[in-house]
Design a protein around this motif. Structure first.
Motif, PDB file in Angstrom:
ATOM      1  N   ASP A 194       0.832  -1.213   0.000  1.00 10.11           N
ATOM      2  CA  ASP A 194       0.000   0.000   0.000  1.00 10.11           C
ATOM      3  C   ASP A 194       0.862   1.257   0.000  1.00 10.11           C
ATOM      4  N   THR A 195       1.943   1.249   0.775  1.00 11.66           N
ATOM      5  CA  THR A 195       2.850   2.408   0.797  1.00 11.66           C
ATOM      6  C   THR A 195       3.501   2.618  -0.549  1.00 11.66           C
ATOM      7  N   ALA A 196       3.909   1.540  -1.199  1.00 13.73           N
ATOM      8  CA  ALA A 196       4.539   1.641  -2.513  1.00 13.73           C
ATOM      9  C   ALA A 196       3.568   2.190  -3.542  1.00 13.73           C
ATOM     10  N   ASN A 197       2.334   1.770  -3.527  1.00 11.35           N
ATOM     11  CA  ASN A 197       1.340   2.282  -4.466  1.00 11.35           C
ATOM     12  C   ASN A 197       1.078   3.768  -4.244  1.00 11.35           C
ATOM     13  N   GLY A 198       1.050   4.174  -2.973  1.00  9.51           N
ATOM     14  CA  GLY A 198       0.851   5.599  -2.687  1.00  9.51           C
ATOM     15  C   GLY A 198       2.008   6.452  -3.188  1.00  9.51           C
ATOM     16  N   ASN A 199       3.239   5.999  -3.008  1.00 10.82           N
ATOM     17  CA  ASN A 199       4.403   6.744  -3.513  1.00 10.82           C
ATOM     18  C   ASN A 199       4.401   6.789  -5.026  1.00 10.82           C
ATOM     19  N   ALA A 200       4.004   5.700  -5.662  1.00  9.66           N
ATOM     20  CA  ALA A 200       3.985   5.678  -7.126  1.00  9.66           C
ATOM     21  C   ALA A 200       2.972   6.673  -7.663  1.00  9.66           C
ATOM     22  N   SER A 219       1.971   9.452  -6.234  1.00 13.19           N
ATOM     23  CA  SER A 219       2.498  10.802  -6.005  1.00 13.19           C
ATOM     24  C   SER A 219       3.575  11.147  -7.013  1.00 13.19           C
ATOM     25  N   ASN A 220       4.480  10.240  -7.313  1.00  7.78           N
ATOM     26  CA  ASN A 220       5.548  10.486  -8.278  1.00  7.78           C
ATOM     27  C   ASN A 220       4.992  10.635  -9.687  1.00  7.78           C
ATOM     28  N   GLY A 221       3.935   9.875 -10.011  1.00 13.57           N
ATOM     29  CA  GLY A 221       3.343   9.982 -11.335  1.00 13.57           C
ATOM     30  C   GLY A 221       2.738  11.338 -11.565  1.00 13.57           C
ATOM     31  N   SER A 222       2.109  11.921 -10.574  1.00 14.03           N
ATOM     32  CA  SER A 222       1.518  13.254 -10.717  1.00 14.03           C
ATOM     33  C   SER A 222       2.592  14.309 -10.914  1.00 14.03           C
ATOM     34  N   GLY A 223       3.730  14.193 -10.218  1.00 14.28           N
ATOM     35  CA  GLY A 223       4.818  15.172 -10.362  1.00 14.28           C
ATOM     36  C   GLY A 223       5.433  15.130 -11.742  1.00 14.28           C
ATOM     37  N   ILE A 232      -4.307  12.787 -17.556  1.00 12.04           N
ATOM     38  CA  ILE A 232      -2.975  12.449 -17.055  1.00 12.04           C
ATOM     39  C   ILE A 232      -2.848  10.950 -17.056  1.00 12.04           C
ATOM     40  N   ASP A 233      -1.827  10.435 -17.774  1.00 10.70           N
ATOM     41  CA  ASP A 233      -1.620   8.986 -17.822  1.00 10.70           C
ATOM     42  C   ASP A 233      -1.270   8.465 -16.419  1.00 10.70           C
ATOM     43  N   PRO A 234      -1.921   7.402 -16.012  1.00 14.65           N
ATOM     44  CA  PRO A 234      -1.619   6.855 -14.665  1.00 14.65           C
ATOM     45  C   PRO A 234      -0.251   6.212 -14.639  1.00 14.65           C
ATOM     46  N   PRO A 235       0.470   6.354 -13.565  1.00 14.11           N
ATOM     47  CA  PRO A 235       1.787   5.761 -13.450  1.00 14.11           C
ATOM     48  C   PRO A 235       1.684   4.253 -13.307  1.00 14.11           C
ATOM     49  N   LEU A 236       2.694   3.601 -13.820  1.00 15.13           N
ATOM     50  CA  LEU A 236       2.753   2.137 -13.649  1.00 15.13           C
ATOM     51  C   LEU A 236       3.263   1.798 -12.245  1.00 15.13           C
ATOM     52  N   PRO A 237       2.755   0.710 -11.697  1.00 11.33           N
ATOM     53  CA  PRO A 237       3.251   0.344 -10.327  1.00 11.33           C
ATOM     54  C   PRO A 237       4.666  -0.142 -10.399  1.00 11.33           C
ATOM     55  N   ARG A 238       5.406   0.131  -9.316  1.00 13.60           N
ATOM     56  CA  ARG A 238       6.766  -0.310  -9.236  1.00 13.60           C
ATOM     57  C   ARG A 238       6.848  -1.800  -8.997  1.00 13.60           C
TER      58      ARG A 238
END
Length: 468
Positions: free
Chosen positions: A405-411, A413-417, A462-468
């Motif tokens: 869950d933490t990794a998905n939240g960081n991903a 946030s980084n995708g929006s930036g 905005i294209d959604p970021p891919l999960p890490r």
């Protein structure tokens, strides 16, 4: 000669081992069949609170009586013989003064009331309660036979002492004992006497059943009056009562001999047992048939879980080790502190040694108890280990889920930036190659990624970021 004897002993031991093995297999098969009934949804059990409560009391008390060591069974029988002899003397005295045997039966009931309140034992009272413990598989048939033998022997010894004392102290009443004793000694088995003996066994066992069916003392006393009037008031043939009367006549100098007493007992005892067991105990067991089945299943489960004395009355006995632990726990609860080692430990060792010697003398299965405790401790250890393993795995799954869950939240946030102009910072990450290619594709179509993400032509997508 020695070789031949050794061969015979070896064959006998081999045959005994084979018989024990077959009995063990049959017992295990029966236990498995009883346990399997719990998995059958079509199996039903009838429950009735009054019958269930009476059955539980009979099984529990019967097992306690059968668990008594031999000396205690004998002493309890001695006290019962002494107390019922006093009731016989009272009944005969009232009968002699009033010329009414029915009133003598009411007076004789005081003997049964004394037995009840003093918790003594009469041989014929053992036709119901201890028998139910055997029927429920909480005791063994040999323990029941031993109980009957020592109780009856104690009844005769205690009654003989009282009869000798009273005939010596009160010789004026000896003529009554002599008259009744000679009458019983002259009886032979015919239809009338056989029925009187069967009814006597039925009456005494029914009295016991009535007393076990209630917890009120008044109800128990009423049942004792019922039994006393039937047995003494109607002159029924009872193995213990009539034998004590003949012993009193013998002490008073009548023509009754011990051989006459033996000739009376050989046919009276089986008929009393028939009346008590067949006419009362067996119908009551059939009445509580489902409750008997449930108790047998419970015994099978306990034995399957390692309690080898679940079907043995000796399972109620306590070893010195268990007694020491109980005493130590009581002292700790009373004082609120842990009892230290030292004098207490030495006392505990002495108690343990004493009870071990006593258990060996009385046939207490200490080795079986130790094995049962070791198996139970091993089962507890395995259950605890399984519980800890399951708890650890559950905790690891929760931690893994939290990291995901933490990794998905960081991903996210980084995708929006990067959509606002920081696409170059993702090119160093091995898992964002596809996102970088998607950003370069946006540049080739018309301007920077910053312009495309905020341009009205793109529709604010905005294209959604891919999960890490």
């Amino acid at each position: 000669m020695g070789i031949i004897d050794g061969g015979k002993n070896s064959r006998a031991n081999h045959q005994r081992a084979q018989i024990e093995e077959r009995l063990t297999k049959n017992r295990e098969r029966v236990q498995e069949e009883r346990i399997a009934t719990l998995n059958d949804d079509n199996t039903t059990f009838h429950r009735e609170k009054a019958l269930d409560d009476a059955f539980d009391r009979q099984v529990s008390e019967g097992r306690q009586r059968l668990a008594r060591p031999r000396p205690q069974q004998f002493i309890t029988g001695v006290m019962g013989g002494m107390e019922i002899s006093l009731g016989i003397l009272i009944g005969m005295r009232v009968t002699d003064l009033t010329s009414s045997q029915l009133l003598g039966g009411v007076a004789f009931s005081l003997g049964f009331i004394t037995l009840l309140l003093a918790h003594s034992e009469l041989f014929t009272e053992g036709f119901l309660v201890p028998t139910f413990a055997v029927v429920a598989r909480r005791a063994r048939i040999l323990q029941l036979i031993r109980f009957w033998f020592y109780t009856f022997l104690g009844n005769l010894v205690g009654g003989l002492v009282v009869m000798w004392a009273t005939t010596t102290a009160f010789p004026d009443s000896n003529h009554v004992l002599i008259h009744h004793g000679e009458h019983f000694a002259s009886l032979t088995p015919d239809l009338k006497t056989v029925l009187m003996a069967i009814i006597a066994g039925t009456a005494i066992t029914l009295m016991t059943r009535m007393q076990m069916g209630t917890s009120e003392v008044v109800g128990k006393i009423v049942a004792a009056l019922f039994g006393g009037i039937l047995l003494f008031g109607f002159g029924m043939l009872h193995s213990v009562l009539d034998t004590l009367i003949m012993l009193g006549a013998w002490c008073a100098g009548s023509s009754v001999t011990p051989l006459d007493i033996l000739g009376f007992l050989w046919w009276i005892i089986p008929l009393n047992m028939f009346g008590g067991i067949v006419c009362v105990a067996m119908p009551r067991a059939l009445q509580a048939r489902d409750r008997v089945r449930m108790e047998r299943i419970r015994v099978a489960l306990e034995m399957h879980n390692g309690d080898e004395l679940a079907n043995d009355a000796r399972g109620l006995l306590i070893s010195g080790h268990d007694l020491r632990e109980e005493l130590q726990k009581e002292l700790e609860e009373t004082s609120g502190e842990t009892v230290p080692d030292g004098p207490w430990q030495d006392l505990g060792n002495r108690i343990t040694a004493r009870f071990t010697r006593l258990g060996n003398r009385l046939g207490s299965p200490d080795e079986q108890r130790q094995q049962s405790r070791r198996r139970q401790a091993e089962m507890d250890r395995r259950a605890k280990l399984t519980e800890q393993t399951m708890a650890t795995r559950s905790r690891e799954r929760q931690e893994t889920q939290a990291r995901a869950d933490t990794a998905n939240g960081n991903a996210t946030s980084n995708g929006s930036g990067s959509g606002r102009g920081d696409g170059s910072s993702r090119k160093g990450d091995q898992s964002s190659t596809t996102l970088a290619e998607r950003g370069s594709h946006h540049h080739s179509k018309g301007g920077s990624s910053s312009h495309n993400s905020s341009s009205p032509d793109s529709g604010g997508r905005i294209d959604p970021p891919l999960p890490r």
